[in-house]
Write a protein that holds these residues in place. Structure first.
Motif: not given
Ligand code: ATP
Ligand code: MG
Length: 424
Positions: A40-41, A44, A132-133, A137, A177, A180, A183, A186-187, A190
């Protein structure tokens, strides 16, 4: 498959590296664990070279046993099962710079009903990434000894990072969802990435799905937007994409509100308080728009206060232009209006005499209090009861208007009002 072992060692801090190494060791030792990935994040951010946030791990197999062992070896308290198949280690300071580690069981998700929480079942890391979104990510880096550093990137997120674009994995992503959409904004702001054109089209088509989100879920998405450094750009983008109007037809960030938000951001004066940001962002909504927005968004929360406060203030604020207004009258007019709305009006309202009055109120008048207290009144023989409060209010008003200037004068004023009660 590219190998990013280099990123794990050179781009992350000592603390992250220590956790990654422990993951490798535990993965080798525990029989029930078939794979451990950082996902995930954080992947990235490691690729982009940004400071990564908290650690997200995906475990193929027994994530609970893995989480317990990782907590034990980092000296953290035992993990909690935060949601089904998901574990959280609150490090409690045992690893400097890392407050929590989230560990999910690699799983697939199916949306039986749209926009509600999905059904999950344990699966492969690829399936875990496919739920995932956005592509950026949806990458994982293996922390297992056998393929340490291998990138798993089924939806080509690496390429999208290079192209700087936010792209969904499939066409029904926002229908599954709708959060998203928030989100994506926001991404995008950012990271300074653009929203891919097909993804933008899908947002536009999926706007009506926002109706399926509760006010609480919308606020939960908005709060992180308002907490980011790029909050103004995000609000602007939400407005442009039609997301605000989709939340409530009455909700918009008007031209004046945006202009002021931008100015304040440039001058480094943007408030961090959520009420103050909301008051600025919704400046200019009329009473109906404000009520409609609050009904949709603010059930059981205090978000409504400043949004409605703006409309409330707009109704009475013209009175403050009158030249013969006494300070006590200014206080009476403003005392029930949320401070956040008053501050927003000072920034965004017209430079008429009212502005000076509002500044006076915020900086000075609201703090004016009598020198004497209820005890002083009891001492001179006034009986316990509502009269005490009423007298103190009279004194406060007289003090505001400069009719009494000392403790002595305050007592004289009280005595002149209620001579019959006095014993001393
Ligand atoms: P941040 O740096 O703001 O924490 P992040 O990318 O780590 O950003 P999180 O909200 O911590 O985001 O979520 C972790 C991971 O979970 C995301 O990178 C994404 O892969 C997945 N994720 C979070 N929310 C969703 C969603 N609504 N739908 C699908 N995947 C999601
Ligand atoms: Mg995160």
């Amino acid at each position: 498959m590219p190998n990013l072992a280099q990123l794990l060692t050179s781009k992350s801090s000592d603390e992250y590296r220590k956790v990654f190494d422990l993951c490798r060791e535990i993965g080798e030792e525990l029989d029930g664990v078939d794979g451990v990935y950082v996902v995930g994040g954080i992947v990235r951010d490691l690729i982009i070279g940004r400071e990564p946030g908290d650690i997200d791990l995906s475990v193929v197999g027994d994530a609970g046993a893995f989480a317990a062992e990782l907590a034990a070896r980092t000296g953290a308290p035992a993990p909690t099962e935060s949601q089904f198949l998901t574990f959280k280690i609150d490090t409690g300071g045992s690893i400097p710079g890392i407050t929590s580690i989230d560990i999910v069981t690699a799983r697939s998700e199916t949306y039986a009903e749209l926009a509600v929480l999905p059904e999950v079942s344990p699966s492969t890391v690829e399936d875990d990434l496919n739920r995932r979104d956005f592509t950026v990510n949806s990458m994982a880096i293996s922390l297992s000894a056998s393929d340490w550093g291998n990138l798993v990137d089924p939806s080509k997120g690496f390429g999208d990072i290079m192209r700087k674009r936010i792209k969904v994995l499939h066409d029904s992503s926002f229908v599954d969802d709708p959060t998203r959409m928030f989100r994506a904004v926001r991404y995008s702001t950012r990271l300074g990435f653009s929203i891919d054109s097909r993804t933008e089209e899908l947002i536009s088509k999926s706007l009506p799905n926002i109706d399926q989100l509760s006010g609480t879920r919308i606020r939960n998405e908005f709060e992180p937007i308002l907490n980011e450094a790029t909050r103004v750009e995000s609000l602007q983008m939400c407005e442009k994409l039609g997301i605000l109007a989709a939340i409530s037809p009455g909700l918009r960030v008007g031209t004046r509100a945006l202009q002021v938000l931008e100015e304040l951001a440039e001058e480094g004066r943007l408030p961090s308080d959520i009420q103050e940001l909301l008051a600025l962002a919704t400046f200019g909504l009329n009473e109906d728009e404000a009520k409609q927005t609050v009904k949709r968004l603010a059930e059981t929360s205090d978000w409504g206060e400043s949004i409605l406060g703006n409309a409330e203030l707009a109704k009475t604020v013209t009175v403050l232009d009158q030249t013969d207004l006494r300070p006590s009258e200014v206080v009476e007019i403003l005392s029930d209006i949320p401070l956040a709305s008053i501050r927003a009006y000072i920034e965004a309202g017209p430079p008429l005499p009212r502005r000076g009055r509002l500044v006076d109120y915020v900086e000075t008048l609201r703090f004016v209090k009598p020198e004497i207290s209820g005890d002083d009144l009891l001492k001179i023989g006034i009986p316990q009861g509502p009269t005490i409060g009423q007298l103190l209010e009279i004194v406060r008003r007289s003090r505001l208007d400069g009719q009494v200037k000392s403790r002595q004068e305050e007592l004289e004023l009280v005595k002149s009002r209620l001579p019959g009660f006095l014993t001393k």
